[in-house]
Design a protein around this motif. Structure first.
Motif, PDB file in Angstrom:
ATOM      1  N   LEU A  18       0.801  -1.281  -0.035  1.00  0.00           N
ATOM      2  CA  LEU A  18      -0.081   0.010   0.153  1.00  0.00           C
ATOM      3  C   LEU A  18       0.849   1.235   0.239  1.00  0.00           C
ATOM      4  N   ALA A  19       1.877   1.357   0.856  1.00  0.00           N
ATOM      5  CA  ALA A  19       2.913   2.334   0.793  1.00  0.00           C
ATOM      6  C   ALA A  19       3.533   2.696  -0.494  1.00  0.00           C
ATOM      7  N   SER A  20       3.743   1.579  -1.103  1.00  0.00           N
ATOM      8  CA  SER A  20       4.628   1.732  -2.576  1.00  0.00           C
ATOM      9  C   SER A  20       3.647   2.444  -3.938  1.00  0.00           C
ATOM     10  N   ILE A  21       2.244   2.589  -3.641  1.00  0.00           N
ATOM     11  CA  ILE A  21       1.437   2.807  -4.562  1.00  0.00           C
ATOM     12  C   ILE A  21       1.437   4.339  -4.879  1.00  0.00           C
ATOM     13  N   LEU A  22       1.408   4.997  -3.981  1.00  0.00           N
ATOM     14  CA  LEU A  22       1.390   6.588  -4.298  1.00  0.00           C
ATOM     15  C   LEU A  22       2.818   6.963  -4.714  1.00  0.00           C
ATOM     16  N   PRO A  23       4.025   6.713  -4.318  1.00  0.00           N
ATOM     17  CA  PRO A  23       5.396   7.062  -4.866  1.00  0.00           C
ATOM     18  C   PRO A  23       5.448   6.440  -6.536  1.00  0.00           C
ATOM     19  N   GLY A  24       4.743   5.526  -6.530  1.00  0.00           N
ATOM     20  CA  GLY A  24       4.872   4.583  -7.928  1.00  0.00           C
ATOM     21  C   GLY A  24       3.996   5.629  -8.918  1.00  0.00           C
ATOM     22  N   ILE A  25       2.791   6.042  -8.571  1.00  0.00           N
ATOM     23  CA  ILE A  25       2.062   6.617  -9.442  1.00  0.00           C
ATOM     24  C   ILE A  25       2.097   8.110  -9.558  1.00  0.00           C
ATOM     25  N   PHE A  26       2.720   8.624  -8.652  1.00  0.00           N
ATOM     26  CA  PHE A  26       2.896  10.163  -8.600  1.00  0.00           C
ATOM     27  C   PHE A  26       3.580  10.914  -9.700  1.00  0.00           C
ATOM     28  N   PRO A  27       4.626  10.308  -9.959  1.00  0.00           N
ATOM     29  CA  PRO A  27       5.369  10.837 -11.118  1.00  0.00           C
ATOM     30  C   PRO A  27       4.682  10.815 -12.539  1.00  0.00           C
ATOM     31  N   ILE A  28       3.997   9.662 -12.672  1.00  0.00           N
ATOM     32  CA  ILE A  28       3.002   9.485 -13.848  1.00  0.00           C
ATOM     33  C   ILE A  28       1.973  10.276 -14.121  1.00  0.00           C
ATOM     34  N   VAL A  29       1.230  10.416 -13.001  1.00  0.00           N
ATOM     35  CA  VAL A  29       0.260  11.234 -12.954  1.00  0.00           C
ATOM     36  C   VAL A  29       0.776  12.691 -13.029  1.00  0.00           C
ATOM     37  N   LEU A  56      12.555   3.195 -13.337  1.00  0.00           N
ATOM     38  CA  LEU A  56      13.700   3.801 -12.633  1.00  0.00           C
ATOM     39  C   LEU A  56      13.287   4.597 -11.262  1.00  0.00           C
ATOM     40  N   GLY A  57      12.054   5.155 -11.326  1.00  0.00           N
ATOM     41  CA  GLY A  57      11.129   5.534 -10.070  1.00  0.00           C
ATOM     42  C   GLY A  57      11.110   4.424  -9.227  1.00  0.00           C
ATOM     43  N   LEU A  58      10.657   3.425  -9.608  1.00  0.00           N
ATOM     44  CA  LEU A  58      10.446   2.553  -8.638  1.00  0.00           C
ATOM     45  C   LEU A  58      11.613   1.678  -8.044  1.00  0.00           C
ATOM     46  N   SER A  59      12.524   1.657  -8.773  1.00  0.00           N
ATOM     47  CA  SER A  59      13.771   1.263  -8.268  1.00  0.00           C
ATOM     48  C   SER A  59      14.346   1.967  -7.190  1.00  0.00           C
ATOM     49  N   ALA A 132       8.700  12.024  -4.888  1.00  0.00           N
ATOM     50  CA  ALA A 132       7.677  11.286  -4.277  1.00  0.00           C
ATOM     51  C   ALA A 132       8.328  10.267  -3.521  1.00  0.00           C
ATOM     52  N   ASP A 133       9.553   9.780  -3.596  1.00  0.00           N
ATOM     53  CA  ASP A 133      10.408   8.728  -2.743  1.00  0.00           C
ATOM     54  C   ASP A 133      10.651   9.652  -1.393  1.00  0.00           C
ATOM     55  N   LEU A 134      11.171  10.782  -1.464  1.00  0.00           N
ATOM     56  CA  LEU A 134      11.723  11.476  -0.385  1.00  0.00           C
ATOM     57  C   LEU A 134      10.571  12.111   0.373  1.00  0.00           C
ATOM     58  N   LEU A 135       9.402  12.678  -0.116  1.00  0.00           N
ATOM     59  CA  LEU A 135       8.527  13.194   0.582  1.00  0.00           C
ATOM     60  C   LEU A 135       7.165  12.416   1.025  1.00  0.00           C
ATOM     61  N   ILE A 136       6.727  11.817  -0.281  1.00  0.00           N
ATOM     62  CA  ILE A 136       5.375  10.972  -0.056  1.00  0.00           C
ATOM     63  C   ILE A 136       5.772   9.562   0.699  1.00  0.00           C
ATOM     64  N   LEU A 137       6.862   9.016   0.310  1.00  0.00           N
ATOM     65  CA  LEU A 137       7.043   7.669   0.795  1.00  0.00           C
ATOM     66  C   LEU A 137       7.707   7.862   2.282  1.00  0.00           C
ATOM     67  N   ALA A 138       8.270   8.952   2.500  1.00  0.00           N
ATOM     68  CA  ALA A 138       8.666   9.122   4.005  1.00  0.00           C
ATOM     69  C   ALA A 138       7.446   9.587   4.651  1.00  0.00           C
TER      70      ALA A 138
END
Length: 179
Positions: A18-29, A56-59, A132-138
């Motif tokens: 669940l936590a990985s969904i938002l950082p994954g779709i944020f850059p695409i959206v 690359l973002g999901l990596s 997304a990784d540094l702000l949303i995931l954190a």
């Protein structure tokens, strides 16, 4: 999201999925919104750029989640683990994202319009994935905190099974401590 399910399986945690969904779709959206605002629409180059940037973002997301799992201690506040993971993984994520974005942004000087679109959109999506990784995931530490067991001993990034289960990361950590 199909990729989030695989991340959840890899970490053996529904909460991580669940936590990985938002950082994954944020850059695409966000990139799609920029394309729409500029009137570009989806073209072959933009689809390829978004696909590459998504991977690359999901990596980077997986690297952050992995470090978070390693930094989490049963007797500490989960916020400390998030802070330590951000301090340890943040600089490499920033460096690689900026280097990739700078390498891709060079293509805006091309004479080919599709290559220009690919370059700036890829660079933008890479920087959006970094944010997304540094702000949303954190910020998902609240979700991760609430998913802990009431006694606070078990990590949300570990299997919710028995301590003696050989597939459980806590089994291997306990085994290393005993050796």
């Amino acid at each position: 999201m199909f990729v989030a399910a695989f991340i959840g399986l890899a970490f053996r945690s529904f909460v991580v999925m669940l936590a990985s969904i938002l950082p994954g779709i944020f850059p695409i959206v966000l990139s799609g919104m920029v394309l729409w605002a500029l009137g570009e629409g989806l073209q072959f180059a933009s689809v390829v750029a978004l696909t590459v940037s998504f991977g690359l973002g999901l990596s980077a997301t997986i690297h952050f989640l992995n470090r978070l799992g390693r930094e989490e201690r049963p007797d500490q506040d989960p916020a400390i683990a998030v802070e330590r993971a951000t301090v340890l993984v943040g600089p490499p994520l920033i460096l690689t994202s900026v280097v990739l974005a700078c390498g891709l942004i060079v293509t805006v000087f091309s004479d080919l319009p599709s290559l220009r679109l690919f370059g700036w959109l890829s660079a933008f999506a890479m920087l959006a994935a970094l944010a997304a990784d540094l702000l949303i995931l954190a910020a998902h530490r609240h979700i991760l905190e609430q998913a802990r067991t009431p006694d606070g001993r078990q990590s949300v990034l570990q299997v919710k099974g028995e301590q003696g289960d050989i597939r459980s990361p806590c089994f291997w950590r306990a085994r290393r401590r005993l050796q």
